[in-house]
Scaffold this motif. Sequence first.
Motif, PDB file in Angstrom:
ATOM      1  N   LEU A   3       0.824  -1.217   0.000  1.00 51.07           N
ATOM      2  CA  LEU A   3       0.000   0.000   0.000  1.00 51.07           C
ATOM      3  C   LEU A   3       0.854   1.262   0.000  1.00 51.07           C
ATOM      4  O   LEU A   3       0.485   2.270  -0.607  1.00 51.07           O
ATOM      5  CB  LEU A   3      -0.950   0.001   1.199  1.00 51.07           C
ATOM      6  CG  LEU A   3      -2.055  -1.048   1.169  1.00 51.07           C
ATOM      7  CD1 LEU A   3      -2.820  -1.063   2.476  1.00 51.07           C
ATOM      8  CD2 LEU A   3      -2.989  -0.818  -0.004  1.00 51.07           C
ATOM      9  N   LYS A   4       1.987   1.202   0.645  1.00 43.90           N
ATOM     10  CA  LYS A   4       2.908   2.340   0.632  1.00 43.90           C
ATOM     11  C   LYS A   4       3.454   2.541  -0.781  1.00 43.90           C
ATOM     12  O   LYS A   4       3.477   3.662  -1.296  1.00 43.90           O
ATOM     13  CB  LYS A   4       4.052   2.114   1.618  1.00 43.90           C
ATOM     14  CG  LYS A   4       5.040   3.258   1.673  1.00 43.90           C
ATOM     15  CD  LYS A   4       6.170   2.975   2.666  1.00 43.90           C
ATOM     16  CE  LYS A   4       7.192   4.086   2.644  1.00 43.90           C
ATOM     17  NZ  LYS A   4       8.321   3.815   3.536  1.00 43.90           N
ATOM     18  N   GLY A 108     -13.752  -2.107  -2.335  1.00 48.52           N
ATOM     19  CA  GLY A 108     -15.061  -2.458  -1.794  1.00 48.52           C
ATOM     20  C   GLY A 108     -15.635  -1.444  -0.817  1.00 48.52           C
ATOM     21  O   GLY A 108     -16.379  -1.827   0.092  1.00 48.52           O
ATOM     22  N   ILE A 109     -15.315  -0.183  -0.997  1.00 51.32           N
ATOM     23  CA  ILE A 109     -15.831   0.864  -0.113  1.00 51.32           C
ATOM     24  C   ILE A 109     -17.192   1.304  -0.634  1.00 51.32           C
ATOM     25  O   ILE A 109     -17.331   1.676  -1.802  1.00 51.32           O
ATOM     26  CB  ILE A 109     -14.866   2.076  -0.038  1.00 51.32           C
ATOM     27  CG1 ILE A 109     -13.575   1.689   0.684  1.00 51.32           C
ATOM     28  CG2 ILE A 109     -15.500   3.242   0.694  1.00 51.32           C
ATOM     29  CD1 ILE A 109     -12.449   1.441  -0.202  1.00 51.32           C
ATOM     30  N   LEU A 156      -6.598  -1.565   4.500  1.00 53.06           N
ATOM     31  CA  LEU A 156      -5.788  -2.302   5.469  1.00 53.06           C
ATOM     32  C   LEU A 156      -6.433  -3.625   5.892  1.00 53.06           C
ATOM     33  O   LEU A 156      -5.913  -4.322   6.754  1.00 53.06           O
ATOM     34  CB  LEU A 156      -5.529  -1.428   6.707  1.00 53.06           C
ATOM     35  CG  LEU A 156      -4.649  -0.203   6.466  1.00 53.06           C
ATOM     36  CD1 LEU A 156      -4.667   0.722   7.686  1.00 53.06           C
ATOM     37  CD2 LEU A 156      -3.223  -0.617   6.119  1.00 53.06           C
ATOM     38  N   GLY A 157      -7.574  -3.966   5.265  1.00 56.18           N
ATOM     39  CA  GLY A 157      -8.211  -5.249   5.543  1.00 56.18           C
ATOM     40  C   GLY A 157      -9.108  -5.258   6.765  1.00 56.18           C
ATOM     41  O   GLY A 157      -9.326  -6.310   7.372  1.00 56.18           O
ATOM     42  N   ALA A 162     -15.251  -3.379  13.771  1.00 57.27           N
ATOM     43  CA  ALA A 162     -15.852  -2.129  14.222  1.00 57.27           C
ATOM     44  C   ALA A 162     -14.887  -0.951  14.057  1.00 57.27           C
ATOM     45  O   ALA A 162     -13.673  -1.099  14.164  1.00 57.27           O
ATOM     46  CB  ALA A 162     -16.268  -2.254  15.681  1.00 57.27           C
ATOM     47  N   TYR A 163     -15.474   0.195  13.761  1.00 61.11           N
ATOM     48  CA  TYR A 163     -14.759   1.465  13.736  1.00 61.11           C
ATOM     49  C   TYR A 163     -15.732   2.532  14.218  1.00 61.11           C
ATOM     50  O   TYR A 163     -16.940   2.295  14.308  1.00 61.11           O
ATOM     51  CB  TYR A 163     -14.213   1.784  12.340  1.00 61.11           C
ATOM     52  CG  TYR A 163     -15.232   2.382  11.389  1.00 61.11           C
ATOM     53  CD1 TYR A 163     -15.172   3.725  11.040  1.00 61.11           C
ATOM     54  CD2 TYR A 163     -16.260   1.615  10.855  1.00 61.11           C
ATOM     55  CE1 TYR A 163     -16.110   4.281  10.180  1.00 61.11           C
ATOM     56  CE2 TYR A 163     -17.188   2.152   9.998  1.00 61.11           C
ATOM     57  CZ  TYR A 163     -17.117   3.493   9.662  1.00 61.11           C
ATOM     58  OH  TYR A 163     -18.045   4.045   8.827  1.00 61.11           O
TER      59      TYR A 163
END
Length: 176
Positions: A3-4, A108-109, A156-157, A162-163
């Motif tokens: 990802l970086k 998948g957002i 980040l998977g 939860a968030y």
Amino acid sequence: KELKANFGLHKVLEYYISSQTNGIVHERFDIAYIALECLCSSVRKYAEDNGEILTISDIQETEDMLRSLLKDLNEQISEKSLKIISKELSYKHISIKDEQYFTFDRFGIKYDKKTVKELYEVRNALFHGGDFDFMKLFERTVQLFDLLDRTILMMLGWKGKAYISKSRGYTLTILE
């Protein structure tokens, strides 16, 4: 590391943290939007390297707008002419919004195109020296932060975990 290398996630996180700690709402929005643009700035190369195709949405949006305008004016032209005119009038390159749509779709957002367009309109107003109604700006800033939260976490998977959702009143929410 991936990802970086592919998305400059370390830079995105630096902008994101800077946006969160700024006390001025229009600067918070500006810096957060820079984080989103930074995240999506590598999309063309990423798509090309992975054999994926980016869609230029402006051509279809122009076609839809012209179709609606012609209907309102009670004018008719052939579908072929409408497509030719739309293609000539449209921005012919991948836009910031197209890069965002690709990123959201790729990871998948869940997002609403209307919200993405509204955020882009605020971005344009602020980046080009305009003002924006404070309450609407505050609301859009919360939406932008929530979109960034979900995007970064999904990359980040974090799916299924939860968030804290800013757009849902800072409530604990399962990331889908």
